[in-house]
Design a protein around this motif. Structure first.
Motif, short mmCIF file in Angstrom:
data_model
loop_
_atom_site.label_atom_id
_atom_site.label_comp_id
_atom_site.label_asym_id
_atom_site.label_seq_id
_atom_site.Cartn_x
_atom_site.Cartn_y
_atom_site.Cartn_z
N ALA A 57 0.83 -1.21 -0.04
CA ALA A 57 0.01 -0.06 0.00
C ALA A 57 0.86 1.35 -0.03
N LEU A 58 1.92 1.29 0.84
CA LEU A 58 2.57 2.46 0.79
C LEU A 58 3.32 2.77 -0.26
N ASP A 59 4.01 1.70 -1.14
CA ASP A 59 4.75 1.79 -2.45
C ASP A 59 3.69 2.35 -3.40
N LEU A 60 2.50 1.78 -3.42
CA LEU A 60 1.49 2.23 -4.23
C LEU A 60 0.76 3.33 -4.24
N LYS A 61 1.07 4.39 -3.18
CA LYS A 61 0.52 5.56 -2.87
C LYS A 61 0.81 6.65 -3.67
N ALA A 62 0.17 6.76 -4.80
CA ALA A 62 0.40 7.77 -5.76
C ALA A 62 -1.18 7.89 -6.48
N PRO A 63 -1.27 9.16 -6.97
CA PRO A 63 -2.74 9.18 -7.81
C PRO A 63 -2.63 8.55 -9.21
N ILE A 64 -1.66 8.27 -9.68
CA ILE A 64 -1.54 7.81 -11.16
C ILE A 64 -0.53 6.41 -11.08
N TRP A 65 -1.03 5.45 -11.73
CA TRP A 65 -0.24 4.22 -11.87
C TRP A 65 0.11 4.08 -13.62
N ALA A 66 1.07 3.85 -13.74
CA ALA A 66 1.52 3.55 -15.16
C ALA A 66 1.57 2.04 -15.09
N SER A 67 0.79 1.27 -16.01
CA SER A 67 1.01 -0.09 -15.96
C SER A 67 1.63 -0.70 -17.21
N PHE A 68 2.52 -1.78 -16.84
CA PHE A 68 3.38 -2.61 -17.65
C PHE A 68 3.25 -4.00 -17.50
N VAL A 69 3.32 -5.03 -18.53
CA VAL A 69 3.19 -6.49 -18.24
C VAL A 69 4.67 -6.95 -18.69
N GLY A 70 5.04 -8.01 -17.93
CA GLY A 70 6.43 -8.71 -18.45
C GLY A 70 5.94 -9.81 -19.62
N PHE A 78 4.25 -1.49 -22.18
CA PHE A 78 3.14 -0.41 -21.61
C PHE A 78 1.81 -0.80 -21.99
N VAL A 79 1.02 -0.70 -20.90
CA VAL A 79 -0.27 -0.98 -21.30
C VAL A 79 -1.13 0.22 -20.89
N GLY A 80 -0.79 1.20 -20.32
CA GLY A 80 -1.77 2.23 -19.97
C GLY A 80 -1.69 2.92 -18.53
N LEU A 81 -2.14 4.12 -18.66
CA LEU A 81 -1.98 4.72 -17.38
C LEU A 81 -3.48 4.98 -16.82
N TYR A 82 -3.51 4.81 -15.45
CA TYR A 82 -4.82 4.86 -14.82
C TYR A 82 -4.72 5.76 -13.81
N THR A 83 -6.04 6.50 -13.17
CA THR A 83 -5.97 6.94 -11.74
C THR A 83 -6.23 6.02 -10.84
#
Length: 276
Positions: A57-70, A78-83
């Protein structure tokens, strides 16, 4: 050097407001990878990334996630930005997006994720260099830059190379393209497992209705597929290839004779992992 952070700058997004997430979950062998979910079933991928462990939870605490897949070969797509907004503990039981089993209420955090339009044109097309720290799957957007490796015209996967040219690691089978999956599931024959660590080989037979894929998934799920020789070794990411395919008229006895012939040719009983 053009990096992913450069794209955030051009989009007017503060780097410090972004967390980079690289999804490559190896906890569920025999089930689709996050990459396969994103490719084949976007709603299930969205459900997968919407739940995260309490300890993150602490590491993920940000208003925007940039998602990637291995993907196979440790490439990063890169697969997208998310609020991202933390809702709290998962309020009720639900089907696990990867395994289909029960994900119990209260076992993890639930996030509200909404796709952002910024950089959406790069989703499925932009490949980055994540670096050597693959275990650090959550990283800050204002820390180590992520060089852009490639920008493709459109999302696409390599065509099936043919049975004789196919070489895979077992860890890759859940992420192969659907066309490869169809070809390998509908074809039976004799295959070779090679251990890159010990240099030993195992000749096997795929005679079931699910063809090569059905047999290889057993190895991926168990590490040995029930074979005595493989059980005697530590689990390994075996390399798989196809020695010979058979037609639909071939009987099990026909295939047993072919399997024996290949064991003799490759000395896989004398110097390999076959025990019969």
């Amino acid at each position: 050097m053009l990096t992913f952070a450069t794209l955030l700058d051009l989009a007017g997004i503060a780097r410090s407001s972004v967390r980079l997430l690289r999804h490559q979950d190896n906890r569920h062998p025999g089930h689709p990878s996050p990459y396969a979910l994103w490719r084949d079933n976007r709603p299930r991928f969205e459900e997968y990334q919407a739940t995260q462990g309490f300890g993150d939870a602490l590491d993920l605490k940000a208003p925007i996630w940039a998602s990637f897949v291995g993907v196979p070969g440790r490439e990063t797509l890169f697969v997208g930005l998310y609020t991202a907004e933390l809702i709290g503990a998962l309020p009720e039981d639900r089907a696990h997006p990867i395994t289909g089993g029960i994900e119990p209420a209260g076992s993890c955090n639930l996030y509200r994720l909404d796709p952002k339009p910024e950089l959406s044109e790069y989703a499925g097309r932009l490949w980055i260099e994540w670096g050597k720290g693959y275990r650090a799957w959550i990283q800050r957007g204002d820390r180590v830059p992520k060089p852009i490796v490639e920008l493709r015209r459109a999302f696409g996967e390599d065509p099936f190379p043919g049975f004789s040219a196919l070489i895979l690691n077992l860890s890759e089978i859940e992420t192969i393209p659907a066309s490869w999956w169809a070809a390998l599931s509908s074809t039976r024959g004799i295959y070779l497992l090679s251990c890159p660590r010990t240099r030993e080989q195992y000749v096997g037979m795929a005679s079931g209705s699910d063809g090569f894929m059905g047999r290889w998934r057993e190895y991926f799920a168990t590490g040995h597929g029930g074979n005595i020789g493989l059980k005697s070794r530590d689990p390994s990411d075996y390399r798989v290839s196809i020695l010979e395919t058979v037609g639909s008229a071939a009987t099990v006895n026909d295939m047993l004779a072919l399997e024996t012939r290949w064991k003799t040719k490759l000395l896989s009983r004398e110097m390999g992992l076959n025990r019969n």
